[in-house]
Scaffold this motif. Sequence first.
Motif, PDB file in Angstrom:
ATOM      1  N   UNK B   4       0.756  -1.335   0.043  1.00 44.43           N
ATOM      2  CA  UNK B   4      -0.086  -0.242   0.184  1.00 44.43           C
ATOM      3  C   UNK B   4       0.769   1.234  -0.005  1.00 44.43           C
ATOM      4  N   UNK B   5       0.699   2.058  -1.070  1.00 45.52           N
ATOM      5  CA  UNK B   5       1.502   3.183  -0.921  1.00 45.52           C
ATOM      6  C   UNK B   5       0.763   4.471  -0.835  1.00 45.52           C
ATOM      7  N   UNK B   6       1.551   5.332   0.114  1.00 44.50           N
ATOM      8  CA  UNK B   6       0.629   6.776   0.422  1.00 44.50           C
ATOM      9  C   UNK B   6       1.547   7.900   0.008  1.00 44.50           C
ATOM     10  N   UNK B   7       0.988   8.881  -0.349  1.00 41.66           N
ATOM     11  CA  UNK B   7       1.661  10.111  -0.599  1.00 41.66           C
ATOM     12  C   UNK B   7       0.952  11.372  -0.277  1.00 41.66           C
ATOM     13  N   UNK B   8       1.617  12.527  -0.049  1.00 41.51           N
ATOM     14  CA  UNK B   8       2.898  12.652   0.413  1.00 41.51           C
ATOM     15  C   UNK B   8       3.138  11.768   1.590  1.00 41.51           C
ATOM     16  N   UNK B  21      -4.794  14.019   0.389  1.00 34.71           N
ATOM     17  CA  UNK B  21      -3.874  12.677   0.814  1.00 34.71           C
ATOM     18  C   UNK B  21      -4.139  11.493  -0.111  1.00 34.71           C
ATOM     19  N   UNK B  22      -3.162  10.939  -0.625  1.00 30.42           N
ATOM     20  CA  UNK B  22      -3.487   9.783  -1.543  1.00 30.42           C
ATOM     21  C   UNK B  22      -3.225   8.300  -1.213  1.00 30.42           C
ATOM     22  N   UNK B  23      -3.919   7.587  -1.357  1.00 29.84           N
ATOM     23  CA  UNK B  23      -3.466   5.999  -1.090  1.00 29.84           C
ATOM     24  C   UNK B  23      -3.846   5.275  -2.470  1.00 29.84           C
TER      25      UNK B  23
END
Lengths: 108, 114
Positions: B4-8, B21-23
């Motif tokens: 699972x990638x989150x940014x920033x 916020x992105x997931x």
Amino acid sequence: AQRVTQPEKLLSVFKGAPVELKCNYSYSGSPELFWYVQYSRQRLQLLLRHISRESIKGFTADLNKGETSFHLKKPFAQEEDSAMYYCALSGQGFSFIFGKGTRLLVKP
Amino acid sequence: GAGVSQSPSNKVTEKGKDVELRCDPISGHTALYWYRQSLGQGLEFLIYFQGNSAPDKSGLPSDRFSAERTGGSVSTLTIQRTQQEDSAVYLCASSPTRGGYGYTFGSGTRLTVV
């Protein structure tokens, strides 16, 4: 109401001592219980589930429906066990209900 | 993706500004969850997605918070008119199905409102 209670914010033990992280839950049905661990600067990760009745990194947890508890135990703590531990419940809803966590500090 | 990638990973914003916020969940995971982790408060459930729909929004703390998911994949959590009490780590998790098995967390976005 669904609730998970971890009564201790901080548990400090010496290396080699036994550890018990307490978790009590409130749920009217048959819940699934989990323990998650977060080491320093790492993401939350699953430690163990009550369904699998496994031992991970020397930790075990037994679901006691009579006492509505799911305490996490390890007979001999290691320094690398120092982390934040969260007990979680998965029930009828879509989400997990997490306790507020217990910080385990294992001193040398 | 592999996880699972989150940014920033970190976001500092001024009070009153909007943030996104992105997931990016694990490929094929149909369920996606947002949590907020605050010091002393543990993990607070915000919202759950099954595919693109959100059957459980009960945890969103106010109408300044909203989230969407598109294509059964990426999700965005938006906080409008940020307040200092919004400062926290926002965690995303995904799982193949609803419930506990295979629940995997991202590393989170640390939001600081100044």
